[in-house]
Design an enzyme around this catalytic site. Structure first.
Site, PDB file in Angstrom:
ATOM      1  N   ASP A  61      -5.806  12.719   5.867  1.00  0.00           N
ATOM      2  CA  ASP A  61      -5.066  12.170   4.724  1.00  0.00           C
ATOM      3  C   ASP A  61      -6.015  11.433   3.783  1.00  0.00           C
ATOM      4  O   ASP A  61      -6.868  10.661   4.251  1.00  0.00           O
ATOM      5  CB  ASP A  61      -4.027  11.125   5.204  1.00  0.00           C
ATOM      6  CG  ASP A  61      -2.858  11.772   5.929  1.00  0.00           C
ATOM      7  OD1 ASP A  61      -2.873  13.001   6.110  1.00  0.00           O
ATOM      8  OD2 ASP A  61      -1.941  11.029   6.338  1.00  0.00           O
ATOM      9  N   ASP A  67      -3.094   1.664   2.070  1.00  0.00           N
ATOM     10  CA  ASP A  67      -3.313   2.114   3.467  1.00  0.00           C
ATOM     11  C   ASP A  67      -4.348   1.202   4.129  1.00  0.00           C
ATOM     12  O   ASP A  67      -4.184   0.700   5.233  1.00  0.00           O
ATOM     13  CB  ASP A  67      -3.886   3.546   3.492  1.00  0.00           C
ATOM     14  CG  ASP A  67      -2.859   4.642   3.310  1.00  0.00           C
ATOM     15  OD1 ASP A  67      -3.182   5.650   2.644  1.00  0.00           O
ATOM     16  OD2 ASP A  67      -1.728   4.494   3.827  1.00  0.00           O
ATOM     17  N   GLU A  89      -3.841   4.775  12.404  1.00  0.00           N
ATOM     18  CA  GLU A  89      -3.958   6.050  11.657  1.00  0.00           C
ATOM     19  C   GLU A  89      -5.195   6.029  10.778  1.00  0.00           C
ATOM     20  O   GLU A  89      -5.816   7.050  10.518  1.00  0.00           O
ATOM     21  CB  GLU A  89      -2.719   6.281  10.784  1.00  0.00           C
ATOM     22  CG  GLU A  89      -2.826   7.561   9.943  1.00  0.00           C
ATOM     23  CD  GLU A  89      -1.852   7.647   8.790  1.00  0.00           C
ATOM     24  OE1 GLU A  89      -0.864   6.879   8.758  1.00  0.00           O
ATOM     25  OE2 GLU A  89      -2.057   8.515   7.916  1.00  0.00           O
ATOM     26  N   GLU A  90      -5.547   4.831  10.296  1.00  0.00           N
ATOM     27  CA  GLU A  90      -6.612   4.719   9.291  1.00  0.00           C
ATOM     28  C   GLU A  90      -7.998   4.508   9.885  1.00  0.00           C
ATOM     29  O   GLU A  90      -8.964   4.320   9.144  1.00  0.00           O
ATOM     30  CB  GLU A  90      -6.269   3.601   8.295  1.00  0.00           C
ATOM     31  CG  GLU A  90      -4.919   3.770   7.598  1.00  0.00           C
ATOM     32  CD  GLU A  90      -4.722   5.167   6.948  1.00  0.00           C
ATOM     33  OE1 GLU A  90      -5.736   5.796   6.596  1.00  0.00           O
ATOM     34  OE2 GLU A  90      -3.570   5.609   6.830  1.00  0.00           O
ATOM     35  N   ASP A 108       0.755   2.851  12.431  1.00  0.00           N
ATOM     36  CA  ASP A 108       0.670   3.528  11.141  1.00  0.00           C
ATOM     37  C   ASP A 108       0.815   2.398  10.123  1.00  0.00           C
ATOM     38  O   ASP A 108       1.930   1.979   9.823  1.00  0.00           O
ATOM     39  CB  ASP A 108       1.817   4.545  11.042  1.00  0.00           C
ATOM     40  CG  ASP A 108       1.850   5.222   9.691  1.00  0.00           C
ATOM     41  OD1 ASP A 108       2.710   6.102   9.496  1.00  0.00           O
ATOM     42  OD2 ASP A 108       1.050   4.868   8.815  1.00  0.00           O
ATOM     43  N   LEU A 110       0.551   1.988   6.978  1.00  0.00           N
ATOM     44  CA  LEU A 110       1.340   2.195   5.771  1.00  0.00           C
ATOM     45  C   LEU A 110       1.905   3.604   5.840  1.00  0.00           C
ATOM     46  O   LEU A 110       1.174   4.595   5.687  1.00  0.00           O
ATOM     47  CB  LEU A 110       0.467   2.014   4.516  1.00  0.00           C
ATOM     48  CG  LEU A 110       1.173   1.613   3.213  1.00  0.00           C
ATOM     49  CD1 LEU A 110       1.946   2.786   2.616  1.00  0.00           C
ATOM     50  CD2 LEU A 110       2.116   0.435   3.388  1.00  0.00           C
ATOM     51  N   ASP A 111       3.213   3.687   6.109  1.00  0.00           N
ATOM     52  CA  ASP A 111       3.861   5.009   6.224  1.00  0.00           C
ATOM     53  C   ASP A 111       4.548   5.338   4.901  1.00  0.00           C
ATOM     54  O   ASP A 111       5.223   4.498   4.314  1.00  0.00           O
ATOM     55  CB  ASP A 111       4.906   4.965   7.350  1.00  0.00           C
ATOM     56  CG  ASP A 111       5.698   6.250   7.402  1.00  0.00           C
ATOM     57  OD1 ASP A 111       5.117   7.293   7.756  1.00  0.00           O
ATOM     58  OD2 ASP A 111       6.893   6.211   7.031  1.00  0.00           O
ATOM     59  N   GLU A 275       3.647   7.490  15.214  1.00  0.00           N
ATOM     60  CA  GLU A 275       4.843   7.780  14.402  1.00  0.00           C
ATOM     61  C   GLU A 275       5.981   8.257  15.315  1.00  0.00           C
ATOM     62  O   GLU A 275       7.014   7.602  15.423  1.00  0.00           O
ATOM     63  CB  GLU A 275       4.527   8.845  13.333  1.00  0.00           C
ATOM     64  CG  GLU A 275       3.623   8.306  12.212  1.00  0.00           C
ATOM     65  CD  GLU A 275       3.237   9.365  11.188  1.00  0.00           C
ATOM     66  OE1 GLU A 275       2.793  10.456  11.586  1.00  0.00           O
ATOM     67  OE2 GLU A 275       3.372   9.096   9.968  1.00  0.00           O
TER      68      GLU A 275
HETATM   69  P1  AHG Z   1       1.793   8.652   6.108  1.00  0.00           P
HETATM   70  O1  AHG Z   1       2.031   8.210   4.703  1.00  0.00           O
HETATM   71  O2  AHG Z   1       1.678   7.522   7.097  1.00  0.00           O
HETATM   72  O3  AHG Z   1       0.627   9.612   6.220  1.00  0.00           O
HETATM   73  O4  AHG Z   1       3.098   9.410   6.600  1.00  0.00           O
HETATM   74  C1  AHG Z   1       3.721  10.295   5.756  1.00  0.00           C
HETATM   75  C2  AHG Z   1       4.620  11.154   6.586  1.00  0.00           C
HETATM   76  C3  AHG Z   1       6.013  10.578   6.764  1.00  0.00           C
HETATM   77  O5  AHG Z   1       6.188   9.296   6.267  1.00  0.00           O
HETATM   78  C4  AHG Z   1       6.898  11.537   6.016  1.00  0.00           C
HETATM   79  O6  AHG Z   1       8.062  11.806   6.750  1.00  0.00           O
HETATM   80  C5  AHG Z   1       6.059  12.778   5.877  1.00  0.00           C
HETATM   81  O7  AHG Z   1       4.706  12.380   5.905  1.00  0.00           O
HETATM   82  C6  AHG Z   1       6.312  13.479   4.584  1.00  0.00           C
HETATM   83  O8  AHG Z   1       5.560  14.670   4.669  1.00  0.00           O
HETATM   84  P2  AHG Z   1       5.572  15.672   3.416  1.00  0.00           P
HETATM   85  O9  AHG Z   1       4.858  14.943   2.311  1.00  0.00           O
HETATM   86  O10 AHG Z   1       4.826  16.876   3.928  1.00  0.00           O
HETATM   87  O11 AHG Z   1       7.017  15.956   3.097  1.00  0.00           O
HETATM   88 MN    MN Z   2       3.246   7.829   8.499  1.00  0.00          MN
HETATM   89 MN    MN Z   3      -1.409   9.023   5.967  1.00  0.00          MN
HETATM   90 MN    MN Z   4       0.216   6.034   7.155  1.00  0.00          MN
END
Ligand code: AHG
Ligand code: MN
Ligand code: MN
Ligand code: MN
Length: 330
Positions: A61, A67, A89-90, A108, A110-111, A275
């Site tokens: 990511d 984050d 995660e980071e 996680d 920052l989700d 998660e």
């Molecule tokens: P994060 O921001 O911690 O990487 O998590 C994002 C996750 C979760 O929050 C969400 O349900 C999903 O990614 C969305 O995925 P898409 O953008 O592929 O829909």
């Molecule tokens: Mn997340």
């Molecule tokens: Mn992420």
């Molecule tokens: Mn995250």
């Protein structure tokens, strides 16, 4: 008298030394969440917080400013709590902290990072695991425990309200941060997810990447009463796991992020340890179910801190129905 988080922790985490450390850890995490919330409110949700950094994390990511900021704030809270290992995660590898600590945090920080710039609810997801002496020789092993060994799990939502959704193994509870009260107060004593639902949450733009069974399940949801389903379905997809999960806790629903045919997505996008596991414990403690489509999430054994898994959770009857589609050979 509305119960405060502090009173709840004092009565629910056990009077033994580890129970007291668990309570103290959750207090520190809560104070960290207030710091993150204040940063979001003061910093606004402009590009400064959603700004992209050069680096990517272990999962590939792109890291946003918030984050990394949130990761630092929660790492500091973990250190102040005497945590033995901090898995984020980071950060690629677990961070060893207190040599004699008997708890670990997987987090996680920052989700929902893709939503930082859009002022949509985002959050922090955490899992608290026991640390045995055998783990100290190989820090990675502490995060390879199945999720049913979690001592506590939950998430904060930075939305119109700052909420803490928490389980310490005795039901799922919701706390509201009240500046007037000066802390978190219990808003819902025991969440109960509706057993049935007519609302599904999935990123439908991935339709062409799903396997046949998942397409068949979603086709039937979309066909509603014209198809084999007895009711018409609604769809919601926020793109912040914490926000989609909280909606399902409040009114039922089923969330699906399956593995798909995209490169690197064979096991989907979501991460098992910080998660799926915490969400699964919260959901099960609220009477719902959480699987990878077929197998109970909390029984899966992670092979790495950043392991991914398909994730289906929510209203028990609907998660069971998804499972029947997934094993349907026809
Ligand atoms: P994060 O921001 O911690 O990487 O998590 C994002 C996750 C979760 O929050 C969400 O349900 C999903 O990614 C969305 O995925 P898409 O953008 O592929 O829909
Ligand atoms: Mn997340
Ligand atoms: Mn992420
Ligand atoms: Mn995250």
């Amino acid at each position: 008298m509305t119960a405060s988080l502090d009173a709840f922790l004092g009565s629910q985490c056990g009077s033994d030394a580890q129970g007291q450390r668990l309570a103290d850890t959750i207090r520190h995490l809560s104070a960290a969440a207030v710091k993150v919330r204040n940063t979001i409110i003061e910093g606004g949700t402009g590009t400064d917080l959603g700004g992209k950094r050069e680096a990517t994390n272990a999962g590939g990511d792109v890291q946003k400013e918030l984050d990394v900021l949130a990761d630092r704030v929660f790492e500091e809270a973990a250190r102040a709590s005497g945590i033995a290992f901090f898995g984020s995660e980071e950060q690629d590898a677990p961070i060893p902290m207190a040599a004699e600590g008997d708890l670990a945090i997987a987090i996680d920080p920052l989700d929902g990072s893709s939503n930082i710039d859009t002022n949509v609810s985002i959050g922090t997801i955490f899992s608290i695991l026991p640390v045995e002496d055998a783990h100290r020789a190989e820090p990675k092993s502490v995060f390879m425990q199945p999720g049913h060994r979690q001592k506590a799990a939950g998430f904060f939502i930075y939305g119109p309200q700052l909420l803490l959704v928490l389980t310490v193994g005795n039901g799922t509870h919701v706390f509201l941060f009240s500046p007037k009260f000066g802390g978190f107060v219990e808003m819902t004593a025991s969440v109960a997810i509706a057993e049935k639902t007519q609302e599904f949450a999935i990123n439908a733009s991935n339709y062409r990447h799903w396997d046949r069974q998942m397409r068949s399940y979603i086709d039937d949801c979309l066909a509603g009463e014209e198809g084999p389903r007895e009711k018409n379905f609604n769809m919601r997809w926020i793109g912040s796991l914490v926000a989609d999960c909280y909606r399902i806790l409040t009114r039922g629903g089923v969330f699906l992020y399956p593995g798909d045919q995209r490169k690197g997505y064979a096991k989907g996008r979501l991460r098992l340890v910080y998660e799926a596991n915490p969400v699964a414990m919260v959901v099960e403690q609220a009477g719902g179910s959480a699987t990878d489509g077929v197998t109970r999430i909390l029984d899966l054994v992670p092979d790495d801190l950043h392991a991914r898994t398909g994730l289906v959770f929510g209203s028990k009857r609907e998660v069971e129905r998804v499972g029947r589609y997934m094993v349907d050979p026809s």
